[in-house]
Scaffold this active site. Structure first.
Site, short mmCIF file in Angstrom:
data_model
loop_
_atom_site.label_atom_id
_atom_site.label_comp_id
_atom_site.label_asym_id
_atom_site.label_seq_id
_atom_site.Cartn_x
_atom_site.Cartn_y
_atom_site.Cartn_z
N HIS A 1 5.90 -3.06 2.46
CA HIS A 1 4.41 -3.20 3.22
C HIS A 1 3.90 -2.65 3.98
O HIS A 1 2.93 -2.24 4.15
CB HIS A 1 4.31 -5.21 3.04
CG HIS A 1 3.40 -5.43 4.35
ND1 HIS A 1 1.99 -6.14 3.03
CD2 HIS A 1 2.87 -5.91 5.15
CE1 HIS A 1 1.46 -6.37 4.07
NE2 HIS A 1 1.43 -6.64 5.73
N ASP B 1 -3.33 -4.44 5.76
CA ASP B 1 -3.14 -6.17 5.52
C ASP B 1 -4.29 -6.82 6.05
O ASP B 1 -5.49 -6.60 5.78
CB ASP B 1 -1.83 -6.18 6.82
CG ASP B 1 -1.46 -7.55 6.68
OD1 ASP B 1 -0.92 -7.97 5.82
OD2 ASP B 1 -2.13 -8.23 7.37
#
Length: 299
Positions: free
Chosen positions: A280, A112
Protein backbone atom coordinates in the site's frame (compact mmCIF):
# COMPACT_ATOMS: atom_id res chain seq x y z
CA UNK A 1 8.33 16.16 16.49
CA UNK A 2 6.76 16.77 13.05
CA UNK A 3 8.85 19.89 12.55
CA UNK A 4 12.06 18.21 13.74
CA UNK A 5 11.52 15.25 11.42
CA UNK A 6 10.64 17.54 8.53
CA UNK A 7 13.84 19.56 8.93
CA UNK A 8 15.85 16.33 8.97
CA UNK A 9 14.09 14.58 6.09
CA UNK A 10 13.56 17.68 3.89
CA UNK A 11 16.83 19.55 4.52
CA UNK A 12 16.59 21.96 1.58
CA UNK A 13 12.88 22.66 1.88
CA UNK A 14 11.27 25.69 3.51
CA UNK A 15 8.53 25.02 6.08
CA UNK A 16 5.35 27.10 6.05
CA UNK A 17 2.03 27.56 7.81
CA UNK A 18 -0.69 29.28 5.81
CA UNK A 19 -4.30 30.20 6.48
CA UNK A 20 -6.95 28.25 4.61
CA UNK A 21 -10.26 29.77 5.64
CA UNK A 22 -10.45 29.52 9.41
CA UNK A 23 -7.63 27.00 9.89
CA UNK A 24 -3.90 26.73 9.22
CA UNK A 25 -2.26 24.21 6.92
CA UNK A 26 1.38 23.24 7.39
CA UNK A 27 3.78 22.07 4.74
CA UNK A 28 7.15 22.41 3.05
CA UNK A 29 8.26 23.86 -0.27
CA UNK A 30 11.47 23.30 -2.21
CA UNK A 31 13.03 23.16 -5.64
CA UNK A 32 12.28 25.14 -8.79
CA UNK A 33 10.18 24.68 -11.87
CA UNK A 34 6.47 23.97 -12.39
CA UNK A 35 4.49 23.50 -9.15
CA UNK A 36 3.77 19.95 -7.97
CA UNK A 37 1.52 19.42 -4.93
CA UNK A 38 1.95 16.21 -2.90
CA UNK A 39 -0.77 14.94 -0.53
CA UNK A 40 -0.34 12.11 1.99
CA UNK A 41 -2.65 9.52 3.51
CA UNK A 42 -3.72 8.09 6.87
CA UNK A 43 -2.24 8.03 9.48
CA UNK A 44 0.75 9.92 8.13
CA UNK A 45 1.84 13.39 7.02
CA UNK A 46 3.89 15.08 4.30
CA UNK A 47 6.85 13.06 5.57
CA UNK A 48 5.81 10.14 3.35
CA UNK A 49 7.43 11.95 0.42
CA UNK A 50 10.93 12.26 1.85
CA UNK A 51 12.33 9.49 -0.39
CA UNK A 52 11.11 11.09 -3.63
CA UNK A 53 10.78 14.83 -3.03
CA UNK A 54 14.50 15.79 -3.14
CA UNK A 55 14.96 14.32 -6.62
CA UNK A 56 11.69 15.85 -7.84
CA UNK A 57 12.87 19.25 -6.61
CA UNK A 58 15.47 19.24 -9.40
CA UNK A 59 12.62 19.54 -11.92
CA UNK A 60 9.67 20.98 -9.98
CA UNK A 61 8.74 23.35 -7.21
CA UNK A 62 7.55 20.68 -4.79
CA UNK A 63 4.90 21.57 -2.20
CA UNK A 64 4.07 18.84 0.34
CA UNK A 65 1.35 19.66 2.86
CA UNK A 66 -0.32 18.06 5.86
CA UNK A 67 -4.05 17.59 5.33
CA UNK A 68 -6.32 19.23 7.89
CA UNK A 69 -6.38 17.02 10.96
CA UNK A 70 -3.00 15.44 10.20
CA UNK A 71 0.64 16.15 10.96
CA UNK A 72 1.22 19.76 11.97
CA UNK A 73 -1.93 21.17 10.35
CA UNK A 74 -4.88 22.35 12.42
CA UNK A 75 -7.34 19.73 13.68
CA UNK A 76 -10.66 21.53 14.22
CA UNK A 77 -13.52 19.66 15.94
CA UNK A 78 -15.98 17.84 13.72
CA UNK A 79 -19.61 18.74 13.10
CA UNK A 80 -22.84 16.77 12.92
CA UNK A 81 -22.75 16.30 9.13
CA UNK A 82 -18.96 15.85 9.02
CA UNK A 83 -18.76 18.70 6.50
CA UNK A 84 -15.65 20.08 8.16
CA UNK A 85 -13.76 16.94 7.08
CA UNK A 86 -15.48 16.41 3.76
CA UNK A 87 -13.06 15.95 0.91
CA UNK A 88 -14.63 19.10 -0.55
CA UNK A 89 -13.46 21.13 2.46
CA UNK A 90 -10.06 19.45 2.52
CA UNK A 91 -9.59 20.06 -1.21
CA UNK A 92 -10.49 23.74 -0.75
CA UNK A 93 -7.73 23.97 1.87
CA UNK A 94 -5.17 22.88 -0.69
CA UNK A 95 -6.41 25.21 -3.42
CA UNK A 96 -6.24 28.10 -0.93
CA UNK A 97 -2.69 27.20 0.10
CA UNK A 98 -1.49 26.92 -3.48
CA UNK A 99 -3.09 30.26 -4.36
CA UNK A 100 -1.29 31.93 -1.46
CA UNK A 101 1.97 30.45 -2.71
CA UNK A 102 1.23 31.97 -6.11
CA UNK A 103 0.04 28.88 -7.98
CA UNK A 104 -3.36 28.94 -9.66
CA UNK A 105 -2.56 25.77 -11.67
CA UNK A 106 -0.43 22.86 -10.56
CA UNK A 107 0.27 19.17 -10.96
CA UNK A 108 -0.94 16.87 -8.20
CA UNK A 109 0.23 13.53 -6.81
CA UNK A 110 -1.53 11.99 -3.83
CA UNK A 111 -1.64 8.79 -1.79
CA UNK A 112 -4.48 7.12 0.14
CA UNK A 113 -6.67 9.72 1.93
CA UNK A 114 -4.82 12.46 0.12
CA UNK A 115 -5.77 10.82 -3.17
CA UNK A 116 -9.43 11.02 -2.15
CA UNK A 117 -8.93 14.73 -1.48
CA UNK A 118 -7.21 14.98 -4.87
CA UNK A 119 -10.16 13.27 -6.59
CA UNK A 120 -12.53 15.87 -5.14
CA UNK A 121 -10.10 18.70 -5.95
CA UNK A 122 -9.99 17.64 -9.61
CA UNK A 123 -13.80 17.60 -9.78
CA UNK A 124 -14.49 20.81 -7.87
CA UNK A 125 -11.54 22.80 -9.27
CA UNK A 126 -10.90 21.40 -12.76
CA UNK A 127 -9.09 24.52 -13.87
CA UNK A 128 -6.53 24.18 -11.09
CA UNK A 129 -5.03 20.77 -11.93
CA UNK A 130 -2.85 20.18 -14.99
CA UNK A 131 -2.27 16.45 -14.33
CA UNK A 132 -3.01 14.14 -11.43
CA UNK A 133 -1.48 10.89 -10.16
CA UNK A 134 -3.39 8.87 -7.53
CA UNK A 135 -1.73 6.12 -5.50
CA UNK A 136 -3.33 2.89 -4.29
CA UNK A 137 -6.98 3.79 -4.17
CA UNK A 138 -10.10 3.15 -6.19
CA UNK A 139 -12.91 5.74 -6.11
CA UNK A 140 -14.49 5.92 -2.65
CA UNK A 141 -18.05 5.36 -3.86
CA UNK A 142 -17.05 2.27 -5.84
CA UNK A 143 -15.15 0.81 -2.90
CA UNK A 144 -18.11 1.20 -0.52
CA UNK A 145 -20.64 -0.07 -3.05
CA UNK A 146 -18.51 -3.13 -3.86
CA UNK A 147 -17.37 -4.02 -0.35
CA UNK A 148 -16.73 -7.72 0.15
CA UNK A 149 -15.88 -9.78 3.21
CA UNK A 150 -12.24 -9.81 2.08
CA UNK A 151 -12.13 -6.03 1.77
CA UNK A 152 -13.98 -5.36 5.04
CA UNK A 153 -11.61 -7.69 6.89
CA UNK A 154 -8.46 -6.16 5.42
CA UNK A 155 -9.66 -2.57 5.67
CA UNK A 156 -11.26 -3.00 9.10
CA UNK A 157 -10.23 0.52 10.09
CA UNK A 158 -12.65 1.98 7.50
CA UNK A 159 -15.55 0.55 9.47
CA UNK A 160 -14.06 1.10 12.92
CA UNK A 161 -13.23 4.80 12.49
CA UNK A 162 -16.69 5.73 11.17
CA UNK A 163 -18.39 4.65 14.41
CA UNK A 164 -19.96 7.56 16.35
CA UNK A 165 -17.70 9.62 18.59
CA UNK A 166 -16.22 9.06 21.05
CA UNK A 167 -16.11 5.28 20.58
CA UNK A 168 -13.08 4.87 18.26
CA UNK A 169 -11.37 7.95 19.70
CA UNK A 170 -11.52 6.50 23.23
CA UNK A 171 -10.02 3.19 22.19
CA UNK A 172 -7.24 4.75 20.09
CA UNK A 173 -6.38 7.31 22.78
CA UNK A 174 -5.92 4.47 25.27
CA UNK A 175 -3.13 2.90 23.17
CA UNK A 176 -2.17 5.22 20.30
CA UNK A 177 1.22 3.64 19.61
CA UNK A 178 -0.31 0.17 19.51
CA UNK A 179 -3.00 1.32 17.08
CA UNK A 180 -0.45 2.97 14.80
CA UNK A 181 1.95 0.03 14.76
CA UNK A 182 -0.80 -2.46 13.98
CA UNK A 183 -2.54 -0.30 11.37
CA UNK A 184 0.69 0.22 9.44
CA UNK A 185 2.65 -2.86 10.41
CA UNK A 186 0.07 -5.50 9.48
CA UNK A 187 0.26 -4.62 5.79
CA UNK A 188 2.43 -6.25 3.14
CA UNK A 189 5.85 -4.80 4.04
CA UNK A 190 5.44 -4.45 7.81
CA UNK A 191 7.14 -1.45 9.41
CA UNK A 192 10.46 -1.85 7.58
CA UNK A 193 9.86 0.85 4.89
CA UNK A 194 9.31 3.67 7.37
CA UNK A 195 12.17 5.90 8.48
CA UNK A 196 12.41 5.99 12.31
CA UNK A 197 12.13 9.78 12.38
CA UNK A 198 9.04 9.70 10.20
CA UNK A 199 7.48 6.93 12.26
CA UNK A 200 8.15 8.87 15.47
CA UNK A 201 6.39 11.90 13.97
CA UNK A 202 3.38 9.81 12.92
CA UNK A 203 3.21 8.46 16.47
CA UNK A 204 3.46 11.92 18.02
CA UNK A 205 0.42 13.08 16.03
CA UNK A 206 -1.47 9.93 16.99
CA UNK A 207 -0.94 10.76 20.67
CA UNK A 208 -2.88 14.03 20.24
CA UNK A 209 -6.60 13.46 20.92
CA UNK A 210 -7.56 16.36 18.64
CA UNK A 211 -5.77 14.71 15.72
CA UNK A 212 -7.27 11.32 16.53
CA UNK A 213 -10.74 12.88 16.45
CA UNK A 214 -9.90 14.61 13.16
CA UNK A 215 -8.77 11.35 11.58
CA UNK A 216 -12.00 9.67 12.62
CA UNK A 217 -13.95 12.58 11.17
CA UNK A 218 -12.08 12.18 7.89
CA UNK A 219 -13.41 8.61 7.66
CA UNK A 220 -16.89 9.52 8.90
CA UNK A 221 -17.10 12.12 6.16
CA UNK A 222 -15.99 9.55 3.60
CA UNK A 223 -18.88 7.27 4.56
CA UNK A 224 -21.51 10.03 4.56
CA UNK A 225 -21.21 13.46 2.98
CA UNK A 226 -18.44 12.46 0.57
CA UNK A 227 -20.68 9.74 -0.85
CA UNK A 228 -23.43 12.34 -1.31
CA UNK A 229 -21.02 14.46 -3.33
CA UNK A 230 -19.82 11.46 -5.35
CA UNK A 231 -23.37 10.34 -6.14
CA UNK A 232 -24.24 13.89 -7.22
CA UNK A 233 -21.28 13.81 -9.60
CA UNK A 234 -22.41 10.49 -11.03
CA UNK A 235 -25.98 11.70 -11.51
CA UNK A 236 -24.78 14.90 -13.19
CA UNK A 237 -22.22 13.10 -15.36
CA UNK A 238 -19.29 15.03 -13.87
CA UNK A 239 -15.94 13.34 -14.54
CA UNK A 240 -12.28 14.09 -13.97
CA UNK A 241 -11.09 15.89 -17.08
CA UNK A 242 -7.34 16.26 -16.52
CA UNK A 243 -4.93 13.49 -17.57
CA UNK A 244 -4.97 10.91 -14.75
CA UNK A 245 -2.34 8.30 -13.88
CA UNK A 246 -3.20 5.68 -11.27
CA UNK A 247 -0.73 3.34 -9.58
CA UNK A 248 -1.48 0.60 -7.10
CA UNK A 249 0.62 -1.87 -5.13
CA UNK A 250 0.45 -5.34 -6.65
CA UNK A 251 0.58 -6.84 -3.14
CA UNK A 252 -2.06 -4.49 -1.70
CA UNK A 253 -5.72 -4.82 -0.82
CA UNK A 254 -6.90 -2.49 -3.60
CA UNK A 255 -5.30 -4.78 -6.19
CA UNK A 256 -6.78 -7.88 -4.57
CA UNK A 257 -10.34 -6.64 -4.09
CA UNK A 258 -10.93 -4.21 -6.96
CA UNK A 259 -10.01 -3.41 -10.56
CA UNK A 260 -8.63 0.09 -9.99
CA UNK A 261 -7.89 1.02 -13.59
CA UNK A 262 -11.38 0.04 -14.76
CA UNK A 263 -13.03 1.85 -11.85
CA UNK A 264 -11.11 5.06 -12.55
CA UNK A 265 -12.03 4.82 -16.21
CA UNK A 266 -15.68 5.00 -15.11
CA UNK A 267 -15.17 8.44 -13.53
CA UNK A 268 -12.35 10.03 -15.55
CA UNK A 269 -11.93 10.91 -19.20
CA UNK A 270 -8.25 10.13 -19.73
CA UNK A 271 -6.74 7.41 -17.52
CA UNK A 272 -3.63 5.25 -17.59
CA UNK A 273 -2.13 3.15 -14.84
CA UNK A 274 -0.46 -0.02 -13.64
CA UNK A 275 0.47 -2.06 -10.61
CA UNK A 276 3.87 -1.50 -9.03
CA UNK A 277 5.91 -4.07 -7.04
CA UNK A 278 4.97 -3.19 -3.47
CA UNK A 279 2.10 -2.99 -1.02
CA UNK A 280 0.00 0.00 0.00
CA UNK A 281 2.66 2.55 1.00
CA UNK A 282 4.06 3.23 -2.46
CA UNK A 283 6.09 6.40 -1.64
CA UNK A 284 7.97 4.60 1.12
CA UNK A 285 8.01 1.03 -0.26
CA UNK A 286 8.83 1.72 -3.92
CA UNK A 287 10.27 5.26 -4.09
CA UNK A 288 12.53 4.61 -7.10
CA UNK A 289 9.66 3.26 -9.20
CA UNK A 290 7.38 6.08 -8.11
CA UNK A 291 9.98 8.77 -8.76
CA UNK A 292 10.50 7.53 -12.33
CA UNK A 293 6.75 7.34 -12.91
CA UNK A 294 6.32 10.90 -11.67
CA UNK A 295 9.19 12.30 -13.73
CA UNK A 296 7.75 10.74 -16.86
CA UNK A 297 4.11 11.64 -16.23
CA UNK A 298 4.62 15.21 -15.02
CA UNK A 299 7.46 16.23 -17.35
Amino acid sequence: MQNDASALLFPNFEPFRLRAGDIEIAGVRGGSGPPLLLLHGHPQSHLIWHKVAPALADRFTVIATDLRGYGSSAAPPGDARHERYSKRAMAQDQVAVMAQLGYERFALCAHDRGARVAHRLCIDHPGSVTRAMLLDIAPTLAMYERTSMDFATAYWHWFFLIQPAPFPETLINAEPDFYLSKLMGLRHAGLAPFAPDAMAAYAAAMRDPAHVHAMCEDYRAAATIDLEHDRADREAGRRLTCPLRVLWGEHGVVARCFEPLALWQEVAAEVSGRAVPCGHYIPEEAPDVLRQEMLEFFR
